[in-house]
Design a protein around this motif. Structure first.
Motif, PDB file in Angstrom:
ATOM      1  N   PRO A  83      20.203 -10.186  31.494  1.00 49.02           N
ATOM      2  CA  PRO A  83      20.856 -11.479  30.873  1.00 49.02           C
ATOM      3  C   PRO A  83      21.660 -12.455  31.755  1.00 49.02           C
ATOM      4  O   PRO A  83      22.181 -11.924  32.721  1.00 49.02           O
ATOM      5  CB  PRO A  83      21.772 -10.733  29.984  1.00 49.02           C
ATOM      6  CG  PRO A  83      21.264  -9.098  29.856  1.00 49.02           C
ATOM      7  CD  PRO A  83      20.728  -8.913  31.222  1.00 49.02           C
ATOM      8  N   ALA A  84      21.855 -13.674  31.798  1.00 50.20           N
ATOM      9  CA  ALA A  84      22.547 -14.658  32.405  1.00 50.20           C
ATOM     10  C   ALA A  84      24.044 -14.372  31.914  1.00 50.20           C
ATOM     11  O   ALA A  84      24.424 -14.133  30.831  1.00 50.20           O
ATOM     12  CB  ALA A  84      22.027 -15.944  31.994  1.00 50.20           C
ATOM     13  N   LEU A 128      18.298 -13.587  49.515  1.00 48.74           N
ATOM     14  CA  LEU A 128      17.644 -12.426  48.794  1.00 48.74           C
ATOM     15  C   LEU A 128      16.520 -12.670  47.906  1.00 48.74           C
ATOM     16  O   LEU A 128      15.730 -11.666  47.745  1.00 48.74           O
ATOM     17  CB  LEU A 128      18.791 -11.451  48.527  1.00 48.74           C
ATOM     18  CG  LEU A 128      19.719 -10.750  49.532  1.00 48.74           C
ATOM     19  CD1 LEU A 128      20.764  -9.756  48.863  1.00 48.74           C
ATOM     20  CD2 LEU A 128      19.086 -10.430  50.644  1.00 48.74           C
ATOM     21  N   GLY A 129      16.780 -13.730  47.103  1.00 44.65           N
ATOM     22  CA  GLY A 129      16.003 -13.859  46.141  1.00 44.65           C
ATOM     23  C   GLY A 129      16.227 -13.180  44.876  1.00 44.65           C
ATOM     24  O   GLY A 129      15.427 -13.020  43.976  1.00 44.65           O
ATOM     25  N   GLU A 130      17.361 -12.536  44.703  1.00 44.30           N
ATOM     26  CA  GLU A 130      17.660 -11.926  43.609  1.00 44.30           C
ATOM     27  C   GLU A 130      18.866 -12.519  42.840  1.00 44.30           C
ATOM     28  O   GLU A 130      19.849 -13.264  43.658  1.00 44.30           O
ATOM     29  CB  GLU A 130      18.184 -10.544  43.848  1.00 44.30           C
ATOM     30  CG  GLU A 130      16.957  -9.582  44.520  1.00 44.30           C
ATOM     31  CD  GLU A 130      15.822  -9.161  43.672  1.00 44.30           C
ATOM     32  OE1 GLU A 130      16.101  -9.259  42.369  1.00 44.30           O
ATOM     33  OE2 GLU A 130      15.142  -8.785  43.798  1.00 44.30           O
ATOM     34  N   GLN A 131      19.017 -12.426  41.583  1.00 44.80           N
ATOM     35  CA  GLN A 131      20.144 -12.995  40.878  1.00 44.80           C
ATOM     36  C   GLN A 131      21.440 -12.357  41.174  1.00 44.80           C
ATOM     37  O   GLN A 131      22.505 -13.023  41.033  1.00 44.80           O
ATOM     38  CB  GLN A 131      20.017 -13.158  39.142  1.00 44.80           C
ATOM     39  CG  GLN A 131      19.080 -14.321  39.014  1.00 44.80           C
ATOM     40  CD  GLN A 131      19.875 -15.570  39.186  1.00 44.80           C
ATOM     41  OE1 GLN A 131      19.505 -16.315  40.178  1.00 44.80           O
ATOM     42  NE2 GLN A 131      20.823 -15.899  38.430  1.00 44.80           N
ATOM     43  N   ASP A 132      21.271 -10.921  41.102  1.00 44.57           N
ATOM     44  CA  ASP A 132      22.614 -10.359  41.510  1.00 44.57           C
ATOM     45  C   ASP A 132      22.187  -8.854  42.113  1.00 44.57           C
ATOM     46  O   ASP A 132      20.816  -8.754  42.392  1.00 44.57           O
ATOM     47  CB  ASP A 132      23.380 -10.036  40.179  1.00 44.57           C
ATOM     48  CG  ASP A 132      24.938 -10.177  40.651  1.00 44.57           C
ATOM     49  OD1 ASP A 132      25.592  -8.865  40.988  1.00 44.57           O
ATOM     50  OD2 ASP A 132      25.501 -10.949  40.487  1.00 44.57           O
ATOM     51  N   ALA A 133      23.129  -7.928  42.021  1.00 43.61           N
ATOM     52  CA  ALA A 133      22.840  -6.726  42.883  1.00 43.61           C
ATOM     53  C   ALA A 133      22.147  -5.700  42.192  1.00 43.61           C
ATOM     54  O   ALA A 133      21.730  -4.802  42.652  1.00 43.61           O
ATOM     55  CB  ALA A 133      24.215  -6.017  43.102  1.00 43.61           C
ATOM     56  N   LEU A 134      21.787  -5.773  40.988  1.00 40.09           N
ATOM     57  CA  LEU A 134      20.841  -4.784  40.224  1.00 40.09           C
ATOM     58  C   LEU A 134      19.548  -5.191  39.813  1.00 40.09           C
ATOM     59  O   LEU A 134      19.478  -6.245  39.000  1.00 40.09           O
ATOM     60  CB  LEU A 134      21.931  -4.281  38.940  1.00 40.09           C
ATOM     61  CG  LEU A 134      21.120  -2.978  38.339  1.00 40.09           C
ATOM     62  CD1 LEU A 134      21.195  -1.854  39.354  1.00 40.09           C
ATOM     63  CD2 LEU A 134      21.728  -2.737  37.078  1.00 40.09           C
ATOM     64  N   LEU A 159      29.965  -3.895  41.711  1.00 38.50           N
ATOM     65  CA  LEU A 159      29.963  -3.658  40.360  1.00 38.50           C
ATOM     66  C   LEU A 159      30.608  -4.872  39.719  1.00 38.50           C
ATOM     67  O   LEU A 159      31.869  -4.983  39.570  1.00 38.50           O
ATOM     68  CB  LEU A 159      30.390  -2.420  39.513  1.00 38.50           C
ATOM     69  CG  LEU A 159      30.625  -2.362  38.133  1.00 38.50           C
ATOM     70  CD1 LEU A 159      29.061  -2.534  37.579  1.00 38.50           C
ATOM     71  CD2 LEU A 159      30.981  -0.913  37.854  1.00 38.50           C
ATOM     72  N   GLY A 160      29.822  -5.874  39.221  1.00 41.20           N
ATOM     73  CA  GLY A 160      30.796  -6.964  38.411  1.00 41.20           C
ATOM     74  C   GLY A 160      30.067  -7.090  37.052  1.00 41.20           C
ATOM     75  O   GLY A 160      29.099  -6.244  36.633  1.00 41.20           O
ATOM     76  N   ILE A 161      30.190  -8.273  36.382  1.00 37.42           N
ATOM     77  CA  ILE A 161      29.815  -8.606  35.217  1.00 37.42           C
ATOM     78  C   ILE A 161      28.142  -8.649  35.151  1.00 37.42           C
ATOM     79  O   ILE A 161      27.611  -7.883  34.304  1.00 37.42           O
ATOM     80  CB  ILE A 161      30.425 -10.105  34.655  1.00 37.42           C
ATOM     81  CG1 ILE A 161      31.700  -9.692  34.387  1.00 37.42           C
ATOM     82  CG2 ILE A 161      29.737 -10.292  33.378  1.00 37.42           C
ATOM     83  CD1 ILE A 161      32.411 -11.404  34.073  1.00 37.42           C
ATOM     84  N   ALA A 162      27.664  -9.093  36.205  1.00 38.95           N
ATOM     85  CA  ALA A 162      26.174  -9.266  36.185  1.00 38.95           C
ATOM     86  C   ALA A 162      25.395  -8.007  36.510  1.00 38.95           C
ATOM     87  O   ALA A 162      24.529  -7.646  35.614  1.00 38.95           O
ATOM     88  CB  ALA A 162      25.739 -10.223  37.342  1.00 38.95           C
TER      89      ALA A 162
END
Length: 308
Positions: free
Chosen positions: A97-98, A123-129, A155-158
């Motif tokens: 989810p955004a 990295l071409g990724e939206q976040d770390a997971l 570990l954040g909201i995303a």
């Protein structure tokens, strides 16, 4: 009329210099190319082992799944991890989810929003997971991968939203949930909001377990901080890659707090297996087969999922 003729008269162009015919221009074209620098030759053809300092030929390292001859397991990205985990490297990517990028407008030398944008571009990724669905040694599963290269896998909201989405996807498809953890802890730029994800991910796991689905944790280097204090230690089975750093606080912080010297290998995967915190250390090449065996055992007698 004479003045007009003078204006129209243009100075003659100097003759083009003749091409100098050196010895290199006189030899065969194929030989000339051998002396020219190849533009398609990668600059990083050799990779230095972080453990031994040995220079390793990159194609050989890639073929060995980024495990050096000394056995050191180098960190790999989320997409690559999903490819080496799922059968034949085939999987369905599940979008997370955004979320709001900078909810606290965190002040820093470089704005948090700009850091996120730069990391996403690199990295071409939206976040770390990252999340994927496929089969692991023939067993259908949802897998989530934390990438330490993305702001320390913090570990954040995303990440919290992506974890919850992965857990819900596992329940929806009625398949096991596997996670590869790699994190330096909670994301400081999101303050208390990042700490809230520890509780939110735990609640999401309750839904997985209420559905009777296995939850397997594979700890990679490093797994620390709030991630270890939450979903990394709530698995039905805990695996780890060789010599992975696993712990809540750093070694130096602990030694300064208790004023004692910690034993050799403290907070390493092998040390924790001996003390029952981790069930087994598994090499990267063996992980798909071991995971498949565990998933098959834990889902034995269960009706096949509709998704499978």
């Amino acid at each position: 009329m004479a003045m007009a003729d003078q204006k129209n008269d243009k100075p003659a162009r100097p003759a083009a210099p003749r091409e100098r015919s050196g010895w290199l221009s006189r030899i065969a074209p194929g030989v000339r190319k051998a002396f020219q620098k190849r533009a398609d030759t990668p600059e990083n053809l050799w990779v230095k082992c972080p453990e031994t300092g040995e220079m390793i030929y990159r194609p050989d390292l890639e073929a060995a799944l980024w495990v050096t001859p000394s056995g050191h397991h180098m960190r790999i990205g989320a997409t690559q991890r999903l490819k080496v985990t799922f059968d034949d490297g085939q999987f369905e990517r599940i979008a997370a989810p955004a979320t709001v990028d900078d909810p606290l407008k965190f002040p820093d030398i470089k704005p948090y929003g700009e850091k996120l944008a730069a990391t996403r571009k690199a990295l071409g990724e939206q976040d770390a997971l990252a999340i994927g669905y496929g089969t692991i040694d023939g067993q259908p599963a949802v897998a989530a991968v934390q990438d330490f290269a993305f702001m320390g896998g913090s570990l954040g909201i995303a990440v919290g939203e992506a974890f919850i989405a992965a857990a819900k996807e596992a329940v929806k498809r009625q398949v096991p949930f596997v996670i590869f953890t790699a994190a330096g802890g909670a994301r400081m730029q999101e303050g208390t909001l990042s700490l809230m994800q520890m509780a939110r991910t735990t609640l999401a796991l309750n839904e997985v377990k209420a559905a009777g689905l296995p939850y397997i944790v594979v700890m990679t280097d490093p797994t620390t901080g709030g991630v270890l204090a939450s979903y990394a230690m709530l698995g039905d089975v805990h695996l780890a890659e060789p010599n992975a750093l696993v712990g809540f606080a750093g070694r130096r912080v602990i030694e300064q707090t208790i004023r004692e010297t910690l034993p050799a290998g403290f907070q390493r995967a092998e040390f924790l297996v001996e003390r029952g915190m981790i069930d087994r250390v598994v090499t990267r090449a063996e992980l798909p087969a071991v995971l498949g065996s565990i998933l098959k055992t834990l889902t034995m007698g269960r009706a096949p999922s509709k998704a499978a």
